[in-house]
Every structure is written in C-alpha cells, then in structure tokens.
Design an enzyme around this catalytic site. Structure first.
Site, PDB file in Angstrom:
ATOM      1  N   ASN A   9      -1.058  -6.692  -4.490  1.00 21.05           N
ATOM      2  CA  ASN A   9      -1.144  -5.327  -3.968  1.00 21.05           C
ATOM      3  C   ASN A   9       0.172  -5.020  -3.246  1.00 21.05           C
ATOM      4  OD1 ASN A   9      -1.705  -2.939  -2.705  1.00 21.05           O
ATOM      5  ND2 ASN A   9      -3.354  -3.725  -1.405  1.00 21.05           N
ATOM      6  N   TRP A  10       1.025  -4.268  -3.918  1.00 19.66           N
ATOM      7  CA  TRP A  10       2.358  -3.999  -3.360  1.00 19.66           C
ATOM      8  C   TRP A  10       2.298  -2.971  -2.227  1.00 19.66           C
ATOM      9  CZ3 TRP A  10       5.724  -3.336  -8.477  1.00 19.66           C
ATOM     10  CH2 TRP A  10       5.678  -4.534  -9.207  1.00 19.66           C
ATOM     11  N   LYS A  11       1.171  -2.324  -2.056  1.00 17.57           N
ATOM     12  CA  LYS A  11       1.011  -1.282  -1.023  1.00 17.57           C
ATOM     13  C   LYS A  11       2.137  -0.241  -1.160  1.00 17.57           C
ATOM     14  CE  LYS A  11      -1.574  -4.567   1.674  1.00 17.57           C
ATOM     15  NZ  LYS A  11      -2.016  -5.085   2.955  1.00 17.57           N
ATOM     16  N   HIS A  95     -10.133  -0.455  -0.009  1.00 13.42           N
ATOM     17  CA  HIS A  95      -9.206  -1.298   0.758  1.00 13.42           C
ATOM     18  C   HIS A  95      -9.277  -0.912   2.233  1.00 13.42           C
ATOM     19  CE1 HIS A  95      -5.635  -3.216   2.309  1.00 13.42           C
ATOM     20  NE2 HIS A  95      -5.685  -4.005   1.252  1.00 13.42           N
ATOM     21  N   GLU A  97      -7.148  -0.555   4.432  1.00 11.26           N
ATOM     22  CA  GLU A  97      -6.168   0.437   4.895  1.00 11.26           C
ATOM     23  C   GLU A  97      -6.609   1.850   4.524  1.00 11.26           C
ATOM     24  OE1 GLU A  97      -2.880  -1.638   3.149  1.00 11.26           O
ATOM     25  OE2 GLU A  97      -3.192  -3.204   4.645  1.00 11.26           O
ATOM     26  N   GLU A 167     -11.658  -9.264   2.307  1.00  8.90           N
ATOM     27  CA  GLU A 167     -10.413  -9.176   3.061  1.00  8.90           C
ATOM     28  C   GLU A 167     -10.720  -8.903   4.535  1.00  8.90           C
ATOM     29  OE1 GLU A 167      -6.878  -8.144   0.332  1.00  8.90           O
ATOM     30  OE2 GLU A 167      -7.771  -6.256   0.947  1.00  8.90           O
ATOM     31  N   GLY A 173      -1.967  -8.967   6.786  1.00  4.50           N
ATOM     32  CA  GLY A 173      -0.613  -8.726   7.283  1.00  4.50           C
ATOM     33  C   GLY A 173      -0.322  -9.340   8.634  1.00  4.50           C
ATOM     34  N   SER A 213      -3.238 -12.508   4.268  1.00  4.81           N
ATOM     35  CA  SER A 213      -2.179 -13.486   4.554  1.00  4.81           C
ATOM     36  C   SER A 213      -2.227 -14.712   3.634  1.00  4.81           C
ATOM     37  CB  SER A 213      -2.220 -13.918   6.025  1.00  4.81           C
ATOM     38  OG  SER A 213      -1.974 -12.793   6.864  1.00  4.81           O
ATOM     39  N   GLY A 234      -1.056  -9.317  -0.468  1.00  2.00           N
ATOM     40  CA  GLY A 234      -0.191  -8.225  -0.037  1.00  2.00           C
ATOM     41  C   GLY A 234       1.245  -8.692   0.065  1.00  2.00           C
ATOM     42  N   GLY A 235       1.669  -9.022   1.287  1.00  3.72           N
ATOM     43  CA  GLY A 235       3.065  -9.366   1.565  1.00  3.72           C
ATOM     44  C   GLY A 235       3.674 -10.365   0.597  1.00  3.72           C
TER      45      GLY A 235
HETATM   46  P1  13P Z   1      -1.451  -9.499   3.206  1.00  4.60           P
HETATM   47  O1  13P Z   1      -1.467 -10.546   2.101  1.00  4.60           O
HETATM   48  O2  13P Z   1      -0.105  -8.931   3.462  1.00  4.60           O
HETATM   49  O3  13P Z   1      -2.143 -10.006   4.424  1.00  4.60           O
HETATM   50  O4  13P Z   1      -2.331  -8.267   2.661  1.00  4.60           O
HETATM   51  C1  13P Z   1      -3.576  -8.512   2.117  1.00  4.60           C
HETATM   52  C2  13P Z   1      -4.078  -7.281   1.480  1.00  4.60           C
HETATM   53  O5  13P Z   1      -4.363  -6.295   2.133  1.00  4.60           O
HETATM   54  C3  13P Z   1      -4.185  -7.266   0.011  1.00  4.60           C
HETATM   55  O6  13P Z   1      -4.874  -6.159  -0.446  1.00  4.60           O
END
Ligand code: 13P
Length: 254
Positions: A9-11, A95, A97, A167, A173, A213, A234-235
């Site tokens: 997930n590149w956000k 998600h 967010e 999640e 993050g 993470s 994510g990251g």
């Molecule tokens: P991180 O891996 O950056 O913690 O993000 C997880 C995430 O929200 C994937 O959708």
C-alpha cells in the site's frame, strides 16, 4: 492451503516516474517468488502507468479506494467499473486512514466493498483497533464489529475474492508491530467471525493478512503463524529490497 497474499500500500507516496520504477523493481524482486500473490496499490493517478510497468508479470495492481456508485454526479469519485477498466483487480476497503482521517464509517465501507465485489474486483477489508481500545481489552470486539458490518450482505460466492487485513492502528507507521502471537490470536478470532457468518469452508479459505510496521526483519515470525496468510505493507513497500524480503518470507511459508 491458502495462497499467501502480500500487498504494497503505497498510500499518498511516489510520483509517476518513481511509481513506475518501484513497480518494475517489485516485478523483479517479488515476481521471482512463486506461490505468493503480490499486489501493489499505487495512488489513483498512477494506476495506468503502474499497470503498464507490471504487464505480463504475476504482480497485480489494486486501488486504495473506490466509490460505491457505478456512475453519475459524484465529483472526484471513481467507480469500481472505472478501476476494472484501468486494469485493477483489487481494491482496499476500510483502511484505518480512511476510517479515521476521512471519517468513513462501517456503512460506507460496506457499500464500497459490495460494489467492488459486484464489479468483479478482489477486496481487502481492513479492520483493527486503536491503542485505547487495545488497552481496555476491546481488540477482538472491534475486529468482530468491523468484520461483521464490513461483510454485511456479502454473497457467500463472493467470499472467494475477499481478503481481510488485520491492521492494529497503533502499529501503523509507528515501528511498533504486534507480536506474532498477538497477531495470531486476533486472526484466529476474525476467522471465527467469518465462520459464524459464512460457514467453515469460507472461514478455512479466507486469507487474513497482518498489517502494521511489517518489515523484512519481522515478516518471517509473523508469517510462521497458522492464521497469518500474508501482509499489507505500508512504509516498507516503498523500499524494493524490504518488500522483496517480505514476499520471500511469505514464499518460504508455502
Ligand atoms: P506501515 O507498514 O507503514 O505501518 O503501514 C501499514 C498499512 O497501513 C498498510 O495498509
């Protein structure tokens, strides 16, 4: 045996050139691992360019969001059919967010999820508790609520295209990861909810990813858990070597 699924997930990161470069790197690193389904979720404007970059490989492309209507006066929104038209095969729903920054509620998540399934997309339903909810012992209750409301009125035959991502919000993050045992416990409970809603066969088949993470360093212990069927990253999905190591950890589990 459930095929592990790793999502990147590149956000709201990358740009067109970087996205294409990253997608090509994922094809090289992740595409080499058999037995794992790998999906990247670029920002919407880059879907076509990234789709072109992964064309002919096993890497699939998904969208981070969708609207539930087919077409019409919904300024700024994108329909499931439009995503299919752009070569998407997956979309995220719920998600954290979007739930907490954009204030999407369970009803909206459910509408989007069903519209996407109806259009033939695979959907990753994201669920997970906040730090406060965890501290007061509500983890399983929150996961159950979000799973039940998210999957309300889903047709049993559509469950084959449904993946759940656990999640925990406090792990996203932050560099804090749930322990493998905590993830296993939460996944076990989520699978039990699916069993109650859709029966044993669907529960045994549904894939449940862990997200929060995830790195190359912790992926192996998470993936060793019997109810952890992959990761939503994510990251670390923005770093090809890290993402490649996560896919490799999933491949080693097969
Ligand atoms: P991180 O891996 O950056 O913690 O993000 C997880 C995430 O929200 C994937 O959708």
């Amino acid at each position: 045996m459930r095929t592990p699924i790793i999502g990147g997930n590149w956000k709201m990161n990358t740009n067109r050139a970087l996205g294409v470069e990253l997608a090509r790197a994922v094809v090289k690193l992740a595409g080499a691992q058999g037995g794992v389904q790998t999906v990247v979720f670029p920002p919407l404007p880059y879907l076509l360019a990234v789709g072109e970059a992964v064309r002919g490989s096993a890497v699939q492309v998904g969208a981070q969001d969708v609207y539930h209507a087919e077409k019409g006066a919904f300024t700024g929104e994108v329909s499931p059919g439009m995503l299919v038209d752009c070569g998407c095969t997956w979309v995220l729903a719920g998600h954290s967010e979007r739930r907490h920054v954009i204030h999407e509620g369970d009803d909206m998540v459910n509408l989007k999820l069903r519209a996407a399934l109806h259009a033939g997309l695979g959907v990753i339903l994201c669920v997970g508790e906040s730090l406060h909810q965890r501290d007061v012992g509500e983890t399983n209750h929150i996961n159950e609520k979000q799973t039940r409301l998210g999957l309300r009125e889903v047709r049993p035959e559509e469950m084959a295209r449904l993946v759940i991502a656990y999640e925990p919000i406090w792990a996203i993050g932050t560099g804090k990861t749930a322990t493998a045992d905590d993830a296993q416990d939460a996944h076990w409970h989520i699978r039990a909810v699916v069993r109650d809603m859709f029966g044993s066969e669907a529960a045994g088949a549904v894939r449940i990813q862990y997200g929060g993470s995830v790195t190359g360093a912790n992926a192996q212990s998470l993936m060793a858990m019997p109810d952890v069927d992959g990761a939503l990253v994510g990251g670390a999905s923005l770093k090809p070597d890290e993402f490649g190591a996560i896919v490799a950890a999933a491949a080693a589990r097969v």
